[in-house]
Design an enzyme around this catalytic site. Structure first.
Site, PDB file in Angstrom:
ATOM      1  N   CYS A 149       0.809  -1.233   0.000  1.00  8.02           N
ATOM      2  CA  CYS A 149       0.000   0.000   0.000  1.00  8.02           C
ATOM      3  C   CYS A 149       0.833   1.271   0.000  1.00  8.02           C
ATOM      4  O   CYS A 149       0.402   2.302  -0.543  1.00  8.02           O
ATOM      5  CB  CYS A 149      -0.947  -0.003   1.193  1.00  8.02           C
ATOM      6  SG  CYS A 149      -0.191  -0.519   2.758  1.00  8.02           S
ATOM      7  N   HIS A 242      -2.281   6.619   3.924  1.00  5.75           N
ATOM      8  CA  HIS A 242      -0.838   6.750   4.125  1.00  5.75           C
ATOM      9  C   HIS A 242      -0.359   8.070   3.546  1.00  5.75           C
ATOM     10  O   HIS A 242      -0.612   8.368   2.373  1.00  5.75           O
ATOM     11  CB  HIS A 242      -0.092   5.606   3.417  1.00  5.75           C
ATOM     12  CG  HIS A 242      -0.269   4.260   4.067  1.00  5.75           C
ATOM     13  ND1 HIS A 242      -0.924   4.055   5.250  1.00  5.75           N
ATOM     14  CD2 HIS A 242       0.168   3.034   3.679  1.00  5.75           C
ATOM     15  CE1 HIS A 242      -0.913   2.774   5.570  1.00  5.75           C
ATOM     16  NE2 HIS A 242      -0.252   2.121   4.643  1.00  5.75           N
TER      17      HIS A 242
HETATM   18  N1  LIG Z   1      -4.154  -3.292   5.303  1.00  6.63           N
HETATM   19  C1  LIG Z   1      -3.584  -2.705   4.254  1.00  6.63           C
HETATM   20  O1  LIG Z   1      -3.515  -1.482   4.156  1.00  6.63           O
HETATM   21  C2  LIG Z   1      -3.017  -3.556   3.129  1.00  6.63           C
HETATM   22  C3  LIG Z   1      -2.650  -2.917   1.940  1.00  6.63           C
HETATM   23  C4  LIG Z   1      -2.096  -3.687   0.905  1.00  6.63           C
HETATM   24  C5  LIG Z   1      -1.941  -5.044   1.074  1.00  6.63           C
HETATM   25  N2  LIG Z   1      -2.318  -5.619   2.232  1.00  6.63           N
HETATM   26  C6  LIG Z   1      -2.134  -7.061   2.356  1.00  6.63           C
HETATM   27  O2  LIG Z   1      -3.425  -7.673   2.275  1.00  6.63           O
HETATM   28  C7  LIG Z   1      -3.457  -8.827   3.132  1.00  6.63           C
HETATM   29  C8  LIG Z   1      -4.575  -8.658   4.150  1.00  6.63           C
HETATM   30  O3  LIG Z   1      -4.314  -7.513   4.940  1.00  6.63           O
HETATM   31  P1  LIG Z   1      -5.377  -7.034   6.010  1.00  6.63           P
HETATM   32  O4  LIG Z   1      -4.903  -5.730   6.512  1.00  6.63           O
HETATM   33  O5  LIG Z   1      -6.762  -7.166   5.494  1.00  6.63           O
HETATM   34  O6  LIG Z   1      -5.172  -8.160   7.152  1.00  6.63           O
HETATM   35  P2  LIG Z   1      -6.171  -8.626   8.313  1.00  6.63           P
HETATM   36  O7  LIG Z   1      -7.093  -7.492   8.715  1.00  6.63           O
HETATM   37  O8  LIG Z   1      -5.311  -9.222   9.345  1.00  6.63           O
HETATM   38  O9  LIG Z   1      -7.073  -9.754   7.596  1.00  6.63           O
HETATM   39  C9  LIG Z   1      -6.539 -10.997   7.262  1.00  6.63           C
HETATM   40  C10 LIG Z   1      -7.652 -11.878   6.713  1.00  6.63           C
HETATM   41  O10 LIG Z   1      -7.141 -13.124   6.270  1.00  6.63           O
HETATM   42  C11 LIG Z   1      -7.929 -14.201   6.803  1.00  6.63           C
HETATM   43  N3  LIG Z   1      -7.110 -15.359   6.962  1.00  6.63           N
HETATM   44  C12 LIG Z   1      -6.001 -15.508   7.703  1.00  6.63           C
HETATM   45  N4  LIG Z   1      -5.485 -16.716   7.540  1.00  6.63           N
HETATM   46  C13 LIG Z   1      -6.294 -17.356   6.667  1.00  6.63           C
HETATM   47  C14 LIG Z   1      -6.290 -18.649   6.099  1.00  6.63           C
HETATM   48  N5  LIG Z   1      -5.339 -19.553   6.381  1.00  6.63           N
HETATM   49  N6  LIG Z   1      -7.286 -18.992   5.250  1.00  6.63           N
HETATM   50  C15 LIG Z   1      -8.250 -18.103   4.964  1.00  6.63           C
HETATM   51  N7  LIG Z   1      -8.314 -16.871   5.456  1.00  6.63           N
HETATM   52  C16 LIG Z   1      -7.340 -16.517   6.301  1.00  6.63           C
HETATM   53  C17 LIG Z   1      -8.505 -13.657   8.087  1.00  6.63           C
HETATM   54  O11 LIG Z   1      -9.712 -14.319   8.316  1.00  6.63           O
HETATM   55  P3  LIG Z   1     -10.080 -14.955   9.757  1.00  6.63           P
HETATM   56  O12 LIG Z   1     -10.352 -13.787  10.652  1.00  6.63           O
HETATM   57  O13 LIG Z   1     -11.243 -15.803   9.483  1.00  6.63           O
HETATM   58  O14 LIG Z   1      -8.898 -15.771  10.233  1.00  6.63           O
HETATM   59  C18 LIG Z   1      -8.744 -12.203   7.715  1.00  6.63           C
HETATM   60  O15 LIG Z   1      -9.972 -12.073   7.058  1.00  6.63           O
HETATM   61  C19 LIG Z   1      -2.081  -8.939   3.755  1.00  6.63           C
HETATM   62  O16 LIG Z   1      -1.285  -9.824   2.995  1.00  6.63           O
HETATM   63  C20 LIG Z   1      -1.539  -7.527   3.651  1.00  6.63           C
HETATM   64  O17 LIG Z   1      -0.135  -7.482   3.598  1.00  6.63           O
HETATM   65  C21 LIG Z   1      -2.847  -4.915   3.266  1.00  6.63           C
END
Ligand SMILES: NC(=O)c1ccc[n+]([C@@H]2O[C@H](COP(=O)([O-])OP(=O)(O)OC[C@H]3O[C@@H](n4cnc5c(N)ncnc54)[C@H](OP(=O)(O)O)[C@@H]3O)[C@@H](O)[C@H]2O)c1
Ligand SMILES: NC(=O)c1ccc[n+]([C@@H]2O[C@H](COP(=O)([O-])OP(=O)(O)OC[C@H]3O[C@@H](n4cnc5c(N)ncnc54)[C@H](OP(=O)(O)O)[C@@H]3O)[C@@H](O)[C@H]2O)c1
Ligand SMILES: NC(=O)c1ccc[n+]([C@@H]2O[C@H](COP(=O)([O-])OP(=O)(O)OC[C@H]3O[C@@H](n4cnc5c(N)ncnc54)[C@H](OP(=O)(O)O)[C@@H]3O)[C@@H](O)[C@H]2O)c1
Ligand SMILES: NC(=O)c1ccc[n+]([C@@H]2O[C@H](COP(=O)([O-])OP(=O)(O)OC[C@H]3O[C@@H](n4cnc5c(N)ncnc54)[C@H](OP(=O)(O)O)[C@@H]3O)[C@@H](O)[C@H]2O)c1
Lengths: 353, 353, 353, 353
Positions: A149, A242
């Site tokens: 991001c 950001h």
């Molecule tokens: N946040 C940002 O600004 C941003 C920007 C760009 C990229 N990203 C990337 O996008 C991804 C998600 O980020 P986020 O901020 O949304 O993280 P998050 O809020 O921690 O959400 C993670 C999600 O993944 C699910 N999950 C975890 N382990 C899993 C598995 N083994 N099988 C299926 N679902 C699973 C969780 O579901 P449960 O609750 O059911 O476990 C949850 O819905 C990351 O790789 C991050 O680096 C994030």
């Protein structure tokens, strides 16, 4: 008879990025969310499982949809959006990509030589890597990644400047929002009356991804741009958005007013193709001294959260340098929105068939 | 018979900086606060007038002291600390300096050719300018200035690196605390869930003051150091403590471990002279990845708030560059504490007689 | 020859409460920390394991001490302070209490009929329950509990008013600090620009514990005070310090000025016994309209964080009612400090032999 | 030919409330903003003068409109919305009301016996006071007031419960948002990591206004309801949305589920008349334990910010009591939105001719 919508799965649908997918895909002209995948939330209805972080109220249809565990081998959809954490994405993204067109927000495969790392306005031609990918992996599906991001907003702002002035070095300092750390993310005890000057792995990712996205595509590989990219990251007490300060050194001399026009006039394939999630202006240039500000400007533009807002554009220490401050919505342009735009472009270019 | 304490006046005693003077001068071995000067608070007792911003409880002696209007011509003290706003300082600092040794935190006279701009550890020799000042202005007193709070921590960190490696360029991005804007300062509606990428006049001041303080003193003037200094400033939701990220380019190659030693080992005249308000270590180097942090580290050191805390020291894009993050308490080292240290050094060197 | 210090174990030593134990027991005249117990941190040195949340720097002696897993059966100390989470405390508190005098901050055994729930200034006589405990459980050691952090400040303020006016009903609304939720506690995304009107189980605990602590002790049991106690809790974006508004209805008419004196003059056994951690004034009454405030007043008093600060004392809707606002440091008076005070009192009364 | 829109003036148009007027009156079916009035901003274009506090971008038409000083005697409009500070409103509200139908958010005239204090869903019949007003003051225009923002949400929630159970006493504790203090309002240094337990004059106003609005109207006066209302106010670090905890004692026994229905089913004249700014549900009842929350729920409802969101409805200490937590958007339902709704009702009832 109209084309029915492509059925999309969202992996990591309860997370910070997942919640944006749900919101942005509601009433999407081409895609329909049919499958929700999670881990701890698997087995529950979305409405019960999700820790909704925003005031937007998701539609009942999705709230009443069950969340399933990941079953890439037996899934039946047309398109997969993955926003899994890094480790889970390592395991699962390729399994889904073997069968379905998959767009992923995770960092896990972004730097793979045969995986496009895409910002549709910036490097749409990198989609050509998919030929290499198909040959190499023999997939029915495909994997395209959306960048870190912090890199996204930066690269969108750098691209037109690079084209006009050829950037040699970018020295960047960031003030990143809390949603960027996922949920539960940063403990409140750490960020009230505080700034954290470190995010594990972030500086390296932003530098490498920036150079890949601005890199030149040869027939079967991307050679990273040679520009020097220094990134120093910080976490601050904002919810979304950001903010980044950038000191840019160029090969050709820079005129500030001309640079603002270059930024203002920047358009890409998504704008030409009038994709549904394409903002009219990928870059919005603000003239007020004290802008952009996260709370005021993170939802700016015709598709809220998809524009990079740039301000304080001014000369650096000499006429081969420029300073600017940019703001990008980290879970919209920085993740879900950019991924949806990628899928839309792939759709129009025939990659999703 | 012991030397009785020098009687000190504090101008702007109810402000953010003024409150630090009150706290730090309580029980000072050499100085005693005898006169409190304000404007809107004039005519009231200090305890009634001050909007105390900290949990520290000031002593009853000061709480019961009346605040007077500024009367430079009839004042009777031995030493003046001025923390007036810029405009009032323009009017008043020189009037007090005509009669008394005056140390000022205001920006108004910092760049005057005959006014020392001092960080006692960094450029104590600049005190020599006072001869020029005396000749030029014919004052009985004197005026020495303490720098902009953002410049102070930066210059303390740059000084030993400059001496070791000769800095050619410093590209700095700041995250400044709210107390830096005085009281009432930044409206809460502007900073909750937000960052403000602008502080009027700040970037120019930090650059100019940095080059003056690191500049060479000839017999009767300072020639500013030729290094390039780019500063991009931001206001964040912290109470105290300015955090700054710095990308430094040098003439000589930099070894990171050696650079950390250079920083760690930095000592100046105040440490040699063991001045009361001199911290044992002007620079504290932290090894943890996620330090320094404002809330945790702003009061670090043997004289809390007087040390510049440096962390994340690492290589830049090549071996002639260095990156580091620094934290400085803006109203202590960045204002009142530094001014008191100046006065202590002047005291020991005979400038206050 | 002087009595050597009692050796104390701290269970949950890396947590929010644990960190206060470490700070407050440094240089304690009677107790010395010899054993650190944790779970995920077991096997590491304290300095490596602890996520230090404060600017206070713990002494090297503790930082270099290893954290062990809980081993109640083989432990060798003289005194145990437990600040384990509820579940772990259910399992472990009684195991330690079987062998050692144990003071616990956990909720697990607070309401047990044979376990004293103590605020030393309020109900020191409840220690008499230990006879019942000993008979019933046959322990060599003992278990005394420290109350819920929200109940502690409330009960200290209510006690003298109850004695003077006999409280029939207390209607309380709280604004609780983030450290009260432990670490990592409340996700920052939940509390920036927000208030959370719910803390699971809190309202019930505060009511029940208040009535037990203000209850009368018969020979072998406590009968809870019949007063009605309504509590509505909220989490706000403060680091430490629970603020509570209380509307109190009494049987005897209340005079406001007299009520303030009653609060001001309140002293208990700890003050008589001049225990090391006893604040001179258990209750500090403030007269300013806008006090107490968490950031300004949570460390008030001769033993910072041990006084309950009360302000805005005024009449209710009739002369049999009173309104007041109180502030209590939740991890000091609300947990570690109160527990240490309990141990000190037990020490002087011979309960620790 | 359609009725042309009524021309409206907004007094205090650059303030926190003024900005909501601008937003909510854009594209209003009946009213058009033609006159902007301010003091320090007079003489500038709105866009230059306003310190816009929200991400919403006001339309160019308004941004390019000049702000004038108040000139009640020469103004030419059909309707006046006043959100001046108390002192200015004392001077000006009546001058405008002498000539124009005026709806005011200021406290200045709310308690006047001949001035309706209105929440259109609660006490529309109080508009009848305008006859008394006309006779007494001989105005061509009229003055109707909108209540204190804290009273508004409270009274909306109390009204249906009062009708069903007859409330004898309400003990309320509030957590009020920063926008309630206007701009610049609360200094950030006062509210970061803090709560302020005092807002001058607020407690008295909320109590008096609540009793007036729930009071009975006789032919020419309102007799305040006899219920006891105790209010304890606090300022917290939220941008918008006042949260309030209420302990309610009733004459008739209360069944919790029935009480929730009473709240849920509450409708008023605005809903019957389908006024443009009337929310479908004046009260939204939430079942989740941890709701309502300011950041999530302050814009709930069919007209965002016009609904009072109620949660945590439960029994009090006996079956003649009830506890609930309510949230109201202080500048929308709490000021501009409620005032616009008043004007809409007056419009439909013929009061604006
Ligand atoms: N946040 C940002 O600004 C941003 C920007 C760009 C990229 N990203 C990337 O996008 C991804 C998600 O980020 P986020 O901020 O949304 O993280 P998050 O809020 O921690 O959400 C993670 C999600 O993944 C699910 N999950 C975890 N382990 C899993 C598995 N083994 N099988 C299926 N679902 C699973 C969780 O579901 P449960 O609750 O059911 O476990 C949850 O819905 C990351 O790789 C991050 O680096 C994030
Ligand atoms: N805050 C920082 O971090 C920092 C760091 C370095 C340098 N400085 C500089 O230090 C100075 C004070 O800053 P601050 O943050 O303390 O500001 P502040 O909180 O606004 O305090 C200003 C003080 O000056 C007094 N004052 C204003 N006009 C006066 C007059 N005509 N005569 C006498 N007293 C007058 C005020 O007293 P009344 O209330 O009685 O009017 C108040 O005590 C400024 O020049 C600032 O640039 C500040
Ligand atoms: N925070 C307050 O204001 C407050 C006030 C009054 C009472 N209390 C009570 O005090 C207790 C601690 O609260 P807190 O805020 O300090 O919580 P916390 O920050 O979550 O700390 C919990 C501590 O317990 C340790 N722990 C967990 N399971 C363990 C086990 N099985 N064996 C040994 N150690 C274990 C953890 O160590 P590892 O990290 O090694 O797992 C950690 O040090 C709770 O019962 C709480 O209700 C808290
Ligand atoms: N904020 C709330 O939640 C809320 C809720 C209910 C009711 N209210 C009431 O609504 C009123 C406005 O509150 P606010 O929060 O919007 O305050 P604010 O942000 O301080 O705005 C006050 C406005 O009044 C203008 N003004 C001041 N003096 C004036 C004069 N003599 N002539 C013309 N314009 C003048 C100011 O314009 P200039 O900048 O040009 O001087 C500014 O636009 C107050 O009476 C308040 O009690 C507020």
């Amino acid at each position: 008879m109209g084309k029915s919508k492509l059925r999309a799965a969202i992996l990591g649908v309860t997370g910070m990025v997942g919640q944006q997918y749900v919101r942005m895909l509601e009433n999407h002209p081409w895609f329909e969310v049919t499958t929700l995948v999670g881990s701890r939330s698997a087995g529950k209805l979305y409405g019960e499982a999700v820790e909704w972080i925003d005031s937007y109220e998701p539609p009942a249809r999705i709230m009443n949809m069950p969340v399933k565990v990941a079953e890439p081998e037996s899934e039946d959809v047309d398109l997969v959006f993955s926003s899994l954490p890094t480790e889970a994405a390592y395991q699962l993204d390729t399994k889904y990509a073997a069968r379905f067109p998959t767009v992923s927000d995770a960092s896990s495969y972004r730097m793979e030589p045969d995986v496009p790392l895409l910002i549709p306005e910036v490097n749409p031609d990198h989609l050509g890597l998919l030929e290499v990918q198909r040959r190499k992996r023999g997939w029915k599906g495909s994997l395209v990644t959306s960048p870190n991001c912090t890199a996204t907003g930066l690269v969108i702002a750098l691209k037109p400047l690079h084209d006009a002035y050829r950037i040699r070095k970018a020295v960047v300092s960031t003030m990143q929002a809390l949603s960027g750390a996922g949920y539960p993310g940063v403990p409140s005890l750490r960020i009230i009356d505080n700034v954290i000057p470190y995010i594990k792995g972030e500086e390296e990712k932003v530098a490498a991804e920036t150079k890949k996205m601005l890199g030149a595509k040869s027939s079967d590989a991307i050679s990273p741009d040679p520009m020097g990219v220094s990134v120093m990251v910080h976490r601050v007490a904002t919810i979304d958005g950001h903010l980044e300060s950038a000191y840019i050194e160029t090969e050709r001399p820079v005129d500030v007013e001309e640079a603002k026009e270059v930024l203002r006039d920047f358009r890409g394939k998504p704008q030409e193709m009038k994709l549904p999630t394409a903002p009219e202006r990928p870059i919005i240039v603000m003239e007020q001294d004290d802008r952009p500000q996260p709370r005021l400007d993170r939802m700016a533009g015709s598709v809220p959260g998809m524009s990079t807002v740039v301000g304080r554009v001014r000369r650096g220490l000499d006429d081969h340098s420029l300073r600017l401050t940019l703001l990008s919505h980290n879970t919209i342009r920085g993740a879900a929105g950019n991924a949806i735009l990628i899928a839309e472009m792939m759709h129009e270019l025939g990659y999703l068939e």
